[in-house]
Design a protein around this motif. Sequence first.
Motif, PDB file in Angstrom:
ATOM      1  N   GLY A 394       0.925  -1.483  -0.337  1.00 18.59           N
ATOM      2  CA  GLY A 394       0.464   0.161   0.616  1.00 18.59           C
ATOM      3  C   GLY A 394       1.036   1.330   0.113  1.00 18.59           C
ATOM      4  O   GLY A 394       1.929   1.413   0.349  1.00 18.59           O
ATOM      5  N   SER A 395       0.272   2.325   0.093  1.00 22.54           N
ATOM      6  CA  SER A 395       0.693   3.482  -0.309  1.00 22.54           C
ATOM      7  C   SER A 395      -0.037   4.469   0.470  1.00 22.54           C
ATOM      8  O   SER A 395      -1.115   4.527   1.642  1.00 22.54           O
ATOM      9  CB  SER A 395       0.805   3.653  -1.605  1.00 22.54           C
ATOM     10  N   TRP A 396       0.210   6.053   0.879  1.00 16.94           N
ATOM     11  CA  TRP A 396      -0.784   6.237   1.522  1.00 16.94           C
ATOM     12  C   TRP A 396      -2.351   6.774   0.560  1.00 16.94           C
ATOM     13  O   TRP A 396      -3.011   7.061   1.915  1.00 16.94           O
ATOM     14  CB  TRP A 396       0.087   7.815   1.728  1.00 16.94           C
ATOM     15  N   ALA A 397      -2.126   7.179  -0.643  1.00 18.19           N
ATOM     16  CA  ALA A 397      -3.380   6.278  -1.347  1.00 18.19           C
ATOM     17  C   ALA A 397      -4.555   5.691  -0.900  1.00 18.19           C
ATOM     18  O   ALA A 397      -5.468   5.110  -1.527  1.00 18.19           O
ATOM     19  CB  ALA A 397      -3.886   7.152  -2.518  1.00 18.19           C
ATOM     20  N   SER A 398      -3.637   4.366  -0.707  1.00 23.79           N
ATOM     21  CA  SER A 398      -4.556   3.277  -0.013  1.00 23.79           C
ATOM     22  C   SER A 398      -5.318   3.210   0.383  1.00 23.79           C
ATOM     23  O   SER A 398      -5.236   4.003   2.086  1.00 23.79           O
ATOM     24  CB  SER A 398      -3.535   1.892  -0.023  1.00 23.79           C
ATOM     25  N   THR A 399      -7.201   2.585   1.100  1.00 20.91           N
ATOM     26  CA  THR A 399      -7.682   2.800   1.646  1.00 20.91           C
ATOM     27  C   THR A 399      -8.324   1.046   1.990  1.00 20.91           C
ATOM     28  O   THR A 399      -8.233   0.928   0.301  1.00 20.91           O
ATOM     29  CB  THR A 399      -8.858   3.611   1.310  1.00 20.91           C
TER      30      THR A 399
END
Length: 490
Positions: A394-399
């Motif tokens: 995941g990344s900072w934009a992963s939800t």
Amino acid sequence: DRVDPEIEALMETGVDEMSWDDTENYRMGGSFKWPSVQRVFNYRTKVRKIVLDIIETLPLDLPITQDSPWWAILLGMDHERIHFETSSVLIRQMPLNMVKKPVNWNYGPIQSPNGPVHENTFVRVEGSAATFGKPKNFPSFGWDNEYGEAIVEVPSFEAQQFPVTNNEFLKFVKAGGYNNKQYWSKEGWHWKQFRQAIHPTFWVCDKVRCKSGCGASLATYSHCDEWLRNGDNTNGSNSSTVTTVSNGKNCCSDPVYRYRAMFDVIDMPGDWPVEVNYHEAKAYCNWLGRQYRLPTEAEYRLMLGRKLNDSTSFPLCDVAFEKNPKCNINMKYCSSTPVNLYPPSSTGFYDVMGNTWEWAEDHFNGLPGFETHYIYHDFSTPCFDGRHNMIMYGSWASTGGLASCYARFAFRRHFFQHMGFRVVRNDPNVNIPVRLVNTEVFVLGVGVESNEPILENVNDNYVPTLNQEFKYDSIESLNDMILEQFGNVD
């Protein structure tokens, strides 16, 4: 019933194009015309009404299992989150004058209160078995490829404690890494030549006009060219608050590099992870030396340092269920953050979870026991082709499900997402615990391309794809279909 078969057939390809040229130019000769925005908007409105009607009228029987019709609703919700993240990357590739920053859009800090990153040391992990695969009794939605179970014996290895930062990758750029063919795989060099890349796609330089990596009407657009023409491009932000400092010195000099965030061009955040595709990551490893490579999925499982298969710890063993996870996920910030902002995992590695996805050496494939799901039977299997590499955690934009420790996603090696990497120092005397696909895959318009080996000591790690349809998608099958439909045309 289908709402609009034409639009649905068009959109099912998604963002994962078959080559580094875009769908329009590569497959349709530039003659294809996309439907109007209004037509797509009307289609979306119809679908939304159908979904809301189902939610309001469908009886809810708990728990929701994979056999429940509510599984389709959860699938749709999680799929929307996937495309939220992929859309964020597309927005990031657009010219600044075509995007508008939302109110309260909050970029991460440029520097950590823990100080600058001075050295990216290697941390040793003792060999052990890595078990991965989401248990079917875990109480949350999961995609088909997450289920099944793999147990991999992982020899002892050493990996960098941080993802590679912009400051680190700058050394590779300054050393001429983008112009030295010996660092690149054949496929990677082909991509590099085609895109004329000379630095990461979200870096902005002041010396030359660079290609954007986009196609169609944006093929000639360049973030770098926009900066040269328009000067400071902060889209309303205060760029004076984002000056890059590395050990007290400006990290970037001649040429000057800046950084394209979602809605602004800002000063280079040196301690944020660099964002590159697989080809660039591998070239960096080769520049360091033959003994360096990317981690594997099994090694990442050990670096994560979490017990994910003990039912007594469900669901809190998964970071997605923590109320205040100590990692950059779930849009806590609207950008990357310094790689030393959050504490390390129990095994000593920073940012294993979140901030940016990280490239792995493994080809994407199902786990032993893999089964497709009837609601979306081809979500994963088209990517079991040996041309999609795993991206991890995941990344900072992963939800939602993307921010789960069980998530398993992949992209083609030339693809851009919010993706970085870290480096493993390889022992040449041990077998690499990697899972690779050796099935020949026929692609219409491309044929069967060779999939060059890029790792040593992996001969025993090739396995057939778990996509059974590839057995029938062959040049022989195509020829048989043509003969059946049109007869012998000789």
